[in-house]
Design a protein around this motif. Structure first.
Motif, PDB file in Angstrom:
ATOM      1  N   PHE A   1      45.463  20.571  36.821  1.00  0.00           N
ATOM      2  CA  PHE A   1      45.353  22.008  37.090  1.00  0.00           C
ATOM      3  C   PHE A   1      44.133  22.573  36.369  1.00  0.00           C
ATOM      4  O   PHE A   1      43.961  22.389  35.168  1.00  0.00           O
ATOM      5  CB  PHE A   1      46.616  22.724  36.617  1.00  0.00           C
ATOM      6  N   ARG A   2      43.281  23.269  37.118  1.00  0.00           N
ATOM      7  CA  ARG A   2      42.085  23.872  36.532  1.00  0.00           C
ATOM      8  C   ARG A   2      41.891  25.271  37.127  1.00  0.00           C
ATOM      9  O   ARG A   2      42.268  25.540  38.276  1.00  0.00           O
ATOM     10  CB  ARG A   2      40.837  23.016  36.818  1.00  0.00           C
ATOM     11  N   GLN A   3      41.261  26.150  36.332  1.00  0.00           N
ATOM     12  CA  GLN A   3      40.971  27.504  36.804  1.00  0.00           C
ATOM     13  C   GLN A   3      39.609  27.937  36.272  1.00  0.00           C
ATOM     14  O   GLN A   3      39.182  27.511  35.200  1.00  0.00           O
ATOM     15  CB  GLN A   3      42.074  28.473  36.391  1.00  0.00           C
ATOM     16  N   PHE A   4      38.923  28.759  37.031  1.00  0.00           N
ATOM     17  CA  PHE A   4      37.568  29.190  36.674  1.00  0.00           C
ATOM     18  C   PHE A   4      37.546  30.695  36.409  1.00  0.00           C
ATOM     19  O   PHE A   4      38.414  31.450  36.877  1.00  0.00           O
ATOM     20  CB  PHE A   4      36.557  28.809  37.758  1.00  0.00           C
ATOM     21  N   THR A   5      36.521  31.137  35.663  1.00  0.00           N
ATOM     22  CA  THR A   5      36.349  32.550  35.318  1.00  0.00           C
ATOM     23  C   THR A   5      35.075  33.075  35.965  1.00  0.00           C
ATOM     24  O   THR A   5      34.011  32.462  35.860  1.00  0.00           O
ATOM     25  CB  THR A   5      36.249  32.722  33.789  1.00  0.00           C
ATOM     26  N   VAL A   6      35.199  34.206  36.644  1.00  0.00           N
ATOM     27  CA  VAL A   6      34.036  34.867  37.257  1.00  0.00           C
ATOM     28  C   VAL A   6      34.166  36.373  37.034  1.00  0.00           C
ATOM     29  O   VAL A   6      35.245  36.886  36.731  1.00  0.00           O
ATOM     30  CB  VAL A   6      33.932  34.593  38.776  1.00  0.00           C
ATOM     31  N   GLY A   7      33.054  37.061  37.182  1.00  0.00           N
ATOM     32  CA  GLY A   7      33.085  38.525  37.211  1.00  0.00           C
ATOM     33  C   GLY A   7      33.253  38.971  38.649  1.00  0.00           C
ATOM     34  O   GLY A   7      32.459  38.599  39.520  1.00  0.00           O
ATOM     35  N   LEU A   8      34.297  39.741  38.931  1.00  0.00           N
ATOM     36  CA  LEU A   8      34.631  40.134  40.291  1.00  0.00           C
ATOM     37  C   LEU A   8      34.180  41.560  40.568  1.00  0.00           C
ATOM     38  O   LEU A   8      34.429  42.470  39.782  1.00  0.00           O
ATOM     39  CB  LEU A   8      36.133  40.009  40.513  1.00  0.00           C
ATOM     40  N   ARG A   9      33.532  41.752  41.717  1.00  0.00           N
ATOM     41  CA  ARG A   9      33.181  43.068  42.231  1.00  0.00           C
ATOM     42  C   ARG A   9      33.757  43.168  43.639  1.00  0.00           C
ATOM     43  O   ARG A   9      33.230  42.569  44.567  1.00  0.00           O
ATOM     44  CB  ARG A   9      31.665  43.261  42.255  1.00  0.00           C
ATOM     45  N   ARG A  10      34.860  43.924  43.769  1.00  0.00           N
ATOM     46  CA  ARG A  10      35.518  44.009  45.083  1.00  0.00           C
ATOM     47  C   ARG A  10      36.085  45.408  45.301  1.00  0.00           C
ATOM     48  O   ARG A  10      36.918  45.891  44.557  1.00  0.00           O
ATOM     49  CB  ARG A  10      36.644  43.000  45.133  1.00  0.00           C
ATOM     50  N   ARG A  11      35.580  46.107  46.317  1.00  0.00           N
ATOM     51  CA  ARG A  11      36.165  47.361  46.748  1.00  0.00           C
ATOM     52  C   ARG A  11      37.465  47.068  47.489  1.00  0.00           C
ATOM     53  O   ARG A  11      37.634  45.998  48.082  1.00  0.00           O
ATOM     54  CB  ARG A  11      35.223  48.108  47.688  1.00  0.00           C
ATOM     55  N   THR A  12      38.340  48.078  47.500  1.00  0.00           N
ATOM     56  CA  THR A  12      39.618  47.896  48.174  1.00  0.00           C
ATOM     57  C   THR A  12      39.860  49.026  49.172  1.00  0.00           C
ATOM     58  O   THR A  12      40.745  49.871  48.983  1.00  0.00           O
ATOM     59  CB  THR A  12      40.764  47.852  47.150  1.00  0.00           C
ATOM     60  N   PRO A  13      39.073  49.075  50.259  1.00  0.00           N
ATOM     61  CA  PRO A  13      39.331  50.105  51.279  1.00  0.00           C
ATOM     62  C   PRO A  13      40.722  49.981  51.883  1.00  0.00           C
ATOM     63  O   PRO A  13      41.250  50.955  52.430  1.00  0.00           O
ATOM     64  CB  PRO A  13      38.231  49.853  52.317  1.00  0.00           C
ATOM     65  N   GLU A  14      41.336  48.780  51.766  1.00  0.00           N
ATOM     66  CA  GLU A  14      42.688  48.600  52.282  1.00  0.00           C
ATOM     67  C   GLU A  14      43.701  49.471  51.507  1.00  0.00           C
ATOM     68  O   GLU A  14      44.772  49.799  52.031  1.00  0.00           O
ATOM     69  CB  GLU A  14      43.118  47.133  52.187  1.00  0.00           C
ATOM     70  N   VAL A  15      43.361  49.833  50.281  1.00  0.00           N
ATOM     71  CA  VAL A  15      44.245  50.678  49.474  1.00  0.00           C
ATOM     72  C   VAL A  15      44.045  52.145  49.819  1.00  0.00           C
ATOM     73  O   VAL A  15      44.943  52.969  49.694  1.00  0.00           O
ATOM     74  CB  VAL A  15      43.995  50.428  47.971  1.00  0.00           C
TER      75      VAL A  15
END
Length: 1014
Positions: A417-431
């Motif tokens: 099991f492995r997981q990675f770290t990133v900086g996320l930029r995501r708008r949520t027009p669905e909300v």
């Protein structure tokens, strides 16, 4: 009164104001005819002042309020024959009716010299209240009064919400600019705005107003009912006014093509077609020397960033507004020379703001390689590029074999099991868009007694209590903690966090991948409550001193008294609002704040006519005033400070046609509760250029960027702050002391006998605030560290107080990990402004046409601002902002300060019909030559001293340098955005006096549909 207001386009500010039914006072006891200021019997034809912005000389010098108290703005001396020496701009009831103003902020917005502040046309940044900003000194440097008395402020900053003013009963508005602290106490550094209510109203008045833009949106409905009566043979009067108002929004994305596409600033130079890097589809800050990446157009892969987010269609020009208000006042003569009085007001306002959808704004997230929503191509990309060990410098990636094994590992107990770290930029027009509702309920009550001590001396004692409560409710804001939970998923039905309600989140495709169930889980409502209270009491003795100068037949007048005020304010936030970074796009946490302040004051004023009715001395009068204040801050240590404010003034009339007047004030402003008690927190500020962004080779600069928290692997790939918004950490300071201002005015009043009906005033004003409570502008903070690249040091405190995003190395990102700039409050600022005000008023009877008396009314009010300068610290730039715009000028003043502006009202009265044209002028503006402080500093490095030595240089001739002193090209200001041309707006109003009890007014604002500058 039926009022109709039509607006051609909100873009240009036009409204159809069209229906207003009013039954003007068909009363029991009819008061004498009044002039447009409503206070004294109207003078004969050519002497009646016209509608429009006027000087105090064109209006009645003094009048009674709805409680029958005489108010002269600028002095506490009660004398119906008094005209004080301070210049006062007056807006009368007739002008308010012709403009069809709905709230008090609209009355003040277009007065020359008044800088627009927060109001109905401010969306992002509106806190649910409207304010006034005199001379561009800030809304916190003036006092708003109702009949000469303070009312409860709206917030911790201590400023009054103009939405609470009972406009239906307002007879005139007096605006005195320049210090008035000796008369009204602290905060009156920039001056005072005094709303004077109608006196002894008797009868019934019903008004209704309907407004809509030419595009069919922005409808505004307003109704007011006022009932008043005299009783007990005129010994008493009571009045009550009830009002309702409702306004609809006007969207950027509506029928206005110019506002449908975002115009973004790049390096603080405006270019077209840009937007936010927090977007949909998702973008990622990978780090490790990799540029920003984005979900590919087919929703299956990863590619270089290619699509910014157009947030304009979600935003609004006009904020939705709903208000219920009630105002009541009464007075009664309990005995000869003794009157008791009271007034109470209640207001319930709701302001909604609507901005682009929430999301995750460059926050770090952890994603398992086995996340079920990753496509094969995306998984392969992240395995080879993302960071699998944040504790080790650089990006630690997986081999193809490790990646394949991790893709099949769905349990944290699996060794693969492995997981990675990133900086996320995501708008949520669905909300959905971010909707913030501000509900304010305000109550303020005043009661007192006044009377005569002798036939020349009176007293007045009152007490007042007010409280305001503002509940901020936000919807559709994404919760970062839930996004992080929802991304920790290895199957589409459950999250690794074990949270039973967790719904795994799919942010790895195009818009629409977030289902309603996902949207419901990652968003929630939040509330913040602000409460403020003001308790005050005042006692005053004033009147005539009983003696006069040997050369004057008018006695000396005086006032002496004491005043007490106690302020209390608090902010209480729920857990979501007070957690840094939790609410996506909230601009920072809203910490709990609780503080108080009380002040005891004693004051005295005197007005002494020295000479009257002598050759070359129609009158010569001097004035003086002093106020001593003792403040106590409500903390365990009970810190105290004392202030003394004073004024000297005078006027000289060599003849009845001409007067010279002057006024000097030593004013103060005490720190408010927010400035004292706000804890240190991270929020947002404006910054277009990060010195660490892009390709940099200077070793000192690189070392500084790394010392501030930028990972070494991000050097060369750091980007400028998203949407020009960087983080800033700031807060209150209990060590703050009062700021001090020296203000003076000198002017002349002309009332020529040979030109009957004409009056003119001209006044020069000069205001300088020292020890100003301010924070440095963003460019000042950047310059303190990066101003000298050859001497820049990674250990310099001016550099180490700046904190960077631990993933991207930028100055934007989650407030819990990215403190950004550090902008504390201090007493180190200096603010200066000076200029000239000019008013001219003329009324003339033209004769009788078709059996109808025809009159012409002309009213001109203009302002020339010579300087408006701000220096945050002794080492900061002394920034000139008149006629200039930039993020740094706006960071201080809040709005553009034009060099020239004027209003010209021309009204032709044809018996029962008035035809009125209002011409509003605003002079041209330019991009501030020092608008890009980093560019100026880089120019120093490039030995471009000529740019700095010529203060007249046009911004369009200013090249763009990076911090290594080279010109990267393509960075010169877009020609479309280098200047804003002068603007002329025209409004037309028609008023019909149908009969004794019915008036109808139709107003069209911006009749030529003038579009705003882009």
């Amino acid at each position: 009164m039926l009022s109709i207001k039509k607006s051609r386009a909100i873009s240009a500010g036009a409204l159809l104001c069209a229906t207003c039914l009013s039954t003007p006072a068909f009363a029991q006891d009819v008061t004498p005819p009044t002039d447009v200021q409503g206070g004294t019997p109207a003078p004969a034809d050519d002497q009646t002042p016209p509608a429009g912005v006027q000087s105090s000389e064109a209006a009645a010098p003094a009048e009674e309020t709805s409680s029958a108290d005489i108010v002269v703005t600028g002095t506490l001396i009660r004398n119906p024959n008094l005209v004080a020496s301070a210049p006062v701009t007056v807006v009368g009831q007739e002008e308010i009716q012709l403009k069809q103003s709905n709230v008090a902020e609209e009355v003040l917005r277009t007065i020359p010299g008044v800088v627009p502040s927060i109001g109905s046309n401010v969306n992002n940044g509106n806190g649910g209240a409207s304010f006034v900003n005199l001379r561009g000194l800030g809304a916190n440097r003036n006092v708003v009064l109702l009949d000469g008395t303070r009312i409860v402020p709206a917030n911790l900053i201590g400023i009054v919400d103009l939405n609470n003013i009972p406009l239906a009963l307002v007879d005139r508005v007096d605006v005195l600019t320049g210090g008035a602290s000796s008369t009204y106490g602290a905060d009156a550094v920039g001056g005072v705005v005094n709303f004077i209510t109608r006196s002894d109203f008797a009868g019934v008045e019903l008004s209704a107003s309907e407004q809509i833009t030419e595009r069919g949106d922005g409808n505004i409905l307003r109704t007011d009912l006022t009932i008043g009566a005299n009783f007990d043979d005129g010994r008493g009067n009571a009045v009550i006014s009830l009002g309702y108002q409702e306004a609809d929004p006007v969207f950027f994305g509506g029928d206005r093509p110019f506002s449908q596409v975002t115009l973004e600033s790049l390096d603080e130079f405006f270019v077209a077609g840009q937007g936010s890097s927090t977007t949909v589809p998702s973008a990622f800050d990978i780090g490790g020397g990799r540029p920003r990446q984005q979900i590919s157009a087919d929703g299956l892969g990863i590619q270089n960033f290619y699509k910014a987010f157009n947030f304009n269609p979600f935003n609004i020009f006009q904020t939705p507004f709903k208000r219920y208000n009630m105002y009541g006042a009464g007075h009664y003569d309990v005995a000869d020379g003794i009157t008791v009085y009271a007034r109470g007001m209640y207001s319930n306002n709701t302001v909604d703001t609507i901005i682009a959808p929430s999301g995750v704004f460059a926050s770090s997230v952890v994603v398992p390689v086995s996340n079920p929503f990753l496509s094969a191509a995306q998984r392969t990309y992240f395995c080879g590029n993302a960071d699998f060990d944040p504790n080790t410098p650089g990006n630690q990636t997986l081999t193809p074999a490790q990646c394949a094994a991790a893709a099949a590992a769905t349990s944290t107990s699996d060794p693969n099991f492995r997981q990675f770290t990133v900086g996320l930029r995501r708008r949520t027009p669905e909300v959905g868009p971010r909707v913030t509702s501000f509900n304010t309920q305000m109550f303020d009550f005043k009661a007192g007694v006044r009377g005569d001590i002798t036939d020349k001396i009176g007293f007045d004692v009152f007490a007042a209590r007010g409280q305001s409560s503002n509940v901020t409710s936000i919807q559709n804001f994404v919760l970062l903690s839930r996004v992080r939970d929802a991304l920790l998923a290895t199957n589409p039905d459950s999250c690794l966090s074990g949270n039973e309600g967790c719904v795994p989140l799919n942010i790895f495709g195009q818009e629409g991948t977030i289902t309603p169930a996902m949207a419901d889980f990652i968003s929630d409502a939040s509330t913040v409550t602000n409460k403020s209270r003001l308790s005050q009491a005042r006692g005053i003795i004033n009147g005539e001193a009983g003696f006069s100068s040997p050369w004057a037949d008018t006695p000396v007048s005086f006032a002496i008294g004491t005043e007490y005020r106690k302020y209390r304010a608090e902010q209480a936030s729920d857990v979501l609002a007070k957690t840094p970074g939790e609410l996506g796009g909230a601009g920072g946490a809203a910490p709990d704040i609780n503080g108080g302040l009380e002040v005891y004051e004693g004051y005295a004023e005197v007005i002494a006519p020295l000479i009257t009715d002598k050759p070359f001395f129609k009158s010569l009068t001097v004035e003086g005033g002093i106020r001593r204040s003792h403040y106590t801050v409500d903390t365990a240590s009970k810190p105290k400070f004392k202030t003394t404010t004073w004024k000297i003034a005078g006027s000289w009339e060599p003849t009845a046609d001409f007067k010279i007047r002057g006024n000097y004030q030593h004013a103060v402003r005490a720190p408010n509760i927010s400035e004292l008690f706000s804890p240190i927190a991270t929020g947002l500020t404006n910054l277009g250029t990060d010195p660490c962004a892009g390709t940099i080779t200077n070793p000192n600069l690189i070392a500084v960027c790394i010392a501030q928290g930028a990972p070494p692997s991000t050097i060369g790939f750091i980007t400028n702050p998203t949407a020009g918004q960087a983080n800033v950490t700031a807060g209150g300071n209990l060590n703050l002391q009062p700021e001090v201002a020296n203000t003076w005015t000198v002017g002349a009043v002309l009332t020529p006998g040979f030109l009957r009906g004409f009056t003119a005033t001209i006044d020069y004003y000069n205001i300088k605030v020292k020890d100003a409570i301010t924070a440095a502008t963003p460019d000042d903070l950047i310059a303190a560290c990066f101003g000298n690249l050859t001497a820049a040091s990674a250990t310099d405190p001016a550099c180490t107080v700046i904190g960077r995003n631990p993933i991207s190395g930028g100055l934007d990102g989650p407030p819990d990990t990215t403190p950004g700039l550090f902008g504390p409050l201090s007493n180190l600022g200096v603010i200066t402004t000076d200029g000239v005000d000019l008013t001219m008023n003329y009324r003339r009877t033209l004769g009788t046409w078709f059996g109808t008396t025809t009159k012409l009314n002309l009213a001109f009010g203009g302002n020339y601002t010579a300087h408006s300068k701000f220096q945050a610290t002794p080492t900061s730039v002394d920034r000139e902002c008149v006629g200039l715009y930039s993020v740094n000028c706006n960071a201080f003043g809040g709005a553009i300060q034009p060099k020239y502006s004027f209003n010209m009202r021309s009204t032709l009265s044809l018996g029962r019909v008035d035809l009125s044209l209002l011409w509003r002028y605003i002079s041209k503006e330019k991009f501030e030559p020092l608008q890009h402080e980093s560019n100026r500093l880089a120019a120093i490095a490039a030995n471009e001293a000529a740019i700095l030595d010529d203060p007249t240089i046009d911004p369009e001739d200013l090249p763009c340098f990076d911090f290594d002193g080279t010109d990267p090209g393509g960075c010169v200001v877009d020609p479309r955005f280098r200047k804003i041309k002068a603007y002329n707006y025209f409004d037309f109003a028609t008023r019909f006096n149908v009969n004794e009890h019915f008036d109808m007014t139709i107003t069209a604002v911006n009749i030529f549909d003038k579009k705003p500058p882009i």
